[in-house]
Design a protein around this motif. Structure first.
Motif, PDB file in Angstrom:
ATOM      1  N   ILE A 145       0.841  -1.205   0.000  1.00  0.00           N
ATOM      2  CA  ILE A 145       0.000   0.000   0.000  1.00  0.00           C
ATOM      3  C   ILE A 145       0.869   1.245   0.000  1.00  0.00           C
ATOM      4  O   ILE A 145       0.603   2.199  -0.743  1.00  0.00           O
ATOM      5  CB  ILE A 145      -0.972  -0.015   1.207  1.00  0.00           C
ATOM      6  CG1 ILE A 145      -2.028  -1.111   1.015  1.00  0.00           C
ATOM      7  CG2 ILE A 145      -1.632   1.355   1.395  1.00  0.00           C
ATOM      8  CD1 ILE A 145      -2.880  -1.382   2.231  1.00  0.00           C
ATOM      9  N   SER A 146       1.934   1.239   0.803  1.00  0.00           N
ATOM     10  CA  SER A 146       2.849   2.373   0.847  1.00  0.00           C
ATOM     11  C   SER A 146       3.500   2.600  -0.514  1.00  0.00           C
ATOM     12  O   SER A 146       3.572   3.743  -1.002  1.00  0.00           O
ATOM     13  CB  SER A 146       3.923   2.135   1.909  1.00  0.00           C
ATOM     14  OG  SER A 146       4.861   3.184   1.920  1.00  0.00           O
ATOM     15  N   ASP A 147       3.949   1.512  -1.139  1.00  0.00           N
ATOM     16  CA  ASP A 147       4.555   1.617  -2.468  1.00  0.00           C
ATOM     17  C   ASP A 147       3.539   2.133  -3.481  1.00  0.00           C
ATOM     18  O   ASP A 147       3.877   2.948  -4.341  1.00  0.00           O
ATOM     19  CB  ASP A 147       5.098   0.259  -2.924  1.00  0.00           C
ATOM     20  CG  ASP A 147       6.306  -0.203  -2.117  1.00  0.00           C
ATOM     21  OD1 ASP A 147       6.868   0.608  -1.337  1.00  0.00           O
ATOM     22  OD2 ASP A 147       6.665  -1.384  -2.244  1.00  0.00           O
ATOM     23  N   TYR A 148       2.330   1.653  -3.395  1.00  0.00           N
ATOM     24  CA  TYR A 148       1.252   2.085  -4.296  1.00  0.00           C
ATOM     25  C   TYR A 148       1.029   3.590  -4.136  1.00  0.00           C
ATOM     26  O   TYR A 148       0.963   4.326  -5.121  1.00  0.00           O
ATOM     27  CB  TYR A 148      -0.026   1.306  -3.993  1.00  0.00           C
ATOM     28  CG  TYR A 148      -1.219   1.732  -4.810  1.00  0.00           C
ATOM     29  CD1 TYR A 148      -1.481   1.134  -6.045  1.00  0.00           C
ATOM     30  CD2 TYR A 148      -2.099   2.710  -4.343  1.00  0.00           C
ATOM     31  CE1 TYR A 148      -2.587   1.529  -6.794  1.00  0.00           C
ATOM     32  CE2 TYR A 148      -3.189   3.095  -5.090  1.00  0.00           C
ATOM     33  CZ  TYR A 148      -3.435   2.498  -6.317  1.00  0.00           C
ATOM     34  OH  TYR A 148      -4.528   2.894  -7.060  1.00  0.00           O
ATOM     35  N   ASN A 149       0.921   4.022  -2.879  1.00  0.00           N
ATOM     36  CA  ASN A 149       0.674   5.442  -2.613  1.00  0.00           C
ATOM     37  C   ASN A 149       1.848   6.312  -3.057  1.00  0.00           C
ATOM     38  O   ASN A 149       1.644   7.423  -3.576  1.00  0.00           O
ATOM     39  CB  ASN A 149       0.369   5.673  -1.137  1.00  0.00           C
ATOM     40  CG  ASN A 149      -0.981   5.120  -0.738  1.00  0.00           C
ATOM     41  OD1 ASN A 149      -1.895   5.013  -1.554  1.00  0.00           O
ATOM     42  ND2 ASN A 149      -1.124   4.746   0.513  1.00  0.00           N
ATOM     43  N   ALA A 150       3.064   5.839  -2.906  1.00  0.00           N
ATOM     44  CA  ALA A 150       4.245   6.584  -3.348  1.00  0.00           C
ATOM     45  C   ALA A 150       4.255   6.738  -4.855  1.00  0.00           C
ATOM     46  O   ALA A 150       4.670   7.775  -5.373  1.00  0.00           O
ATOM     47  CB  ALA A 150       5.525   5.887  -2.869  1.00  0.00           C
ATOM     48  N   GLY A 151       3.784   5.741  -5.556  1.00  0.00           N
ATOM     49  CA  GLY A 151       3.734   5.800  -7.013  1.00  0.00           C
ATOM     50  C   GLY A 151       2.637   6.699  -7.539  1.00  0.00           C
ATOM     51  O   GLY A 151       2.678   7.120  -8.699  1.00  0.00           O
ATOM     52  N   LYS A 152       1.671   7.011  -6.722  1.00  0.00           N
ATOM     53  CA  LYS A 152       0.531   7.844  -7.135  1.00  0.00           C
ATOM     54  C   LYS A 152       0.814   9.329  -6.966  1.00  0.00           C
ATOM     55  O   LYS A 152       0.053  10.147  -7.402  1.00  0.00           O
ATOM     56  CB  LYS A 152      -0.730   7.466  -6.317  1.00  0.00           C
ATOM     57  CG  LYS A 152      -1.300   6.122  -6.668  1.00  0.00           C
ATOM     58  CD  LYS A 152      -1.807   6.129  -8.079  1.00  0.00           C
ATOM     59  CE  LYS A 152      -2.314   4.781  -8.503  1.00  0.00           C
ATOM     60  NZ  LYS A 152      -2.754   4.754  -9.875  1.00  0.00           N
ATOM     61  N   LYS A 153       1.918   9.669  -6.302  1.00  0.00           N
ATOM     62  CA  LYS A 153       2.221  11.096  -6.041  1.00  0.00           C
ATOM     63  C   LYS A 153       2.932  11.727  -7.203  1.00  0.00           C
ATOM     64  O   LYS A 153       3.566  11.192  -8.002  1.00  0.00           O
ATOM     65  CB  LYS A 153       3.043  11.220  -4.768  1.00  0.00           C
ATOM     66  CG  LYS A 153       2.228  10.824  -3.563  1.00  0.00           C
ATOM     67  CD  LYS A 153       3.045  10.958  -2.307  1.00  0.00           C
ATOM     68  CE  LYS A 153       2.201  10.495  -1.122  1.00  0.00           C
ATOM     69  NZ  LYS A 153       2.870  10.553   0.103  1.00  0.00           N
TER      70      LYS A 153
END
Length: 153
Positions: A145-153
């Motif tokens: 989830i953290s990686d997913y959110n980092a990629g969305k920024k």
């Protein structure tokens, strides 16, 4: 009965050299003596997703209440990009065992792949309640989830 137990122990020992049973399996001894499940795990180790899915389909046909087999079927289907089928398999695993940590983790990752992070976070919350923040499944999904959110920024 004694022979069955001995066969399960022997099968587990033999599987150890091929593929370790996931910590979150709810029936590792039964899975160890299920040839289709074992073949599916070997195919997963090779990243042969079609062979894995075919083996796990046989496993669930033979044992329709095997949450582990449905979870691994979903995992294989997810890697093949067959998301609707993967979600159906995860859902069945969680119907059989609502506290199946592997199915919660893997379905959470599938939700991320499908662009549904809120649902992934729901699965993370269930994992926290069931297994705590120190469980491998919780940590793995939290990182995804953290990686997913980092990629969305």
């Amino acid at each position: 009965m004694k022979k069955l137990v001995m066969a399960a122990v022997l099968a587990l020992a033999m599987l150890g050299s091929v593929s370790q049973a996931a910590e979150s399996e709810s029936t590792p001894a039964a899975n160890a003596v299920n040839r289709d499940y074992a073949a599916g795990k070997q195919a997963v180790d090779r990243k042969d997703w079609p062979a894995a899915a075919a083996s796990f389909r046989k496993a669930v046909a033979a044992e329709p209440n095997n949450a582990d087999a449905y979870n691994m079927l979903g995992y294989s289907l997810r890697w093949m990009g067959k998301m609707d089928e993967a979600f159906a398999a995860y859902d069945r695993a969680l119907q059989i065992n609502p506290k199946h940590r592997g199915a919660l983790e893997y379905s959470g990752v599938a939700y991320l792949k499908a662009g549904e992070p809120a649902k992934a976070n729901e699965q993370l919350g269930k994992l926290e309640t069931i297994a705590g923040k120190n469980s491998e499944e919780y940590r793995d999904l939290a990182k995804a989830i953290s990686d997913y959110n980092a990629g969305k920024k």
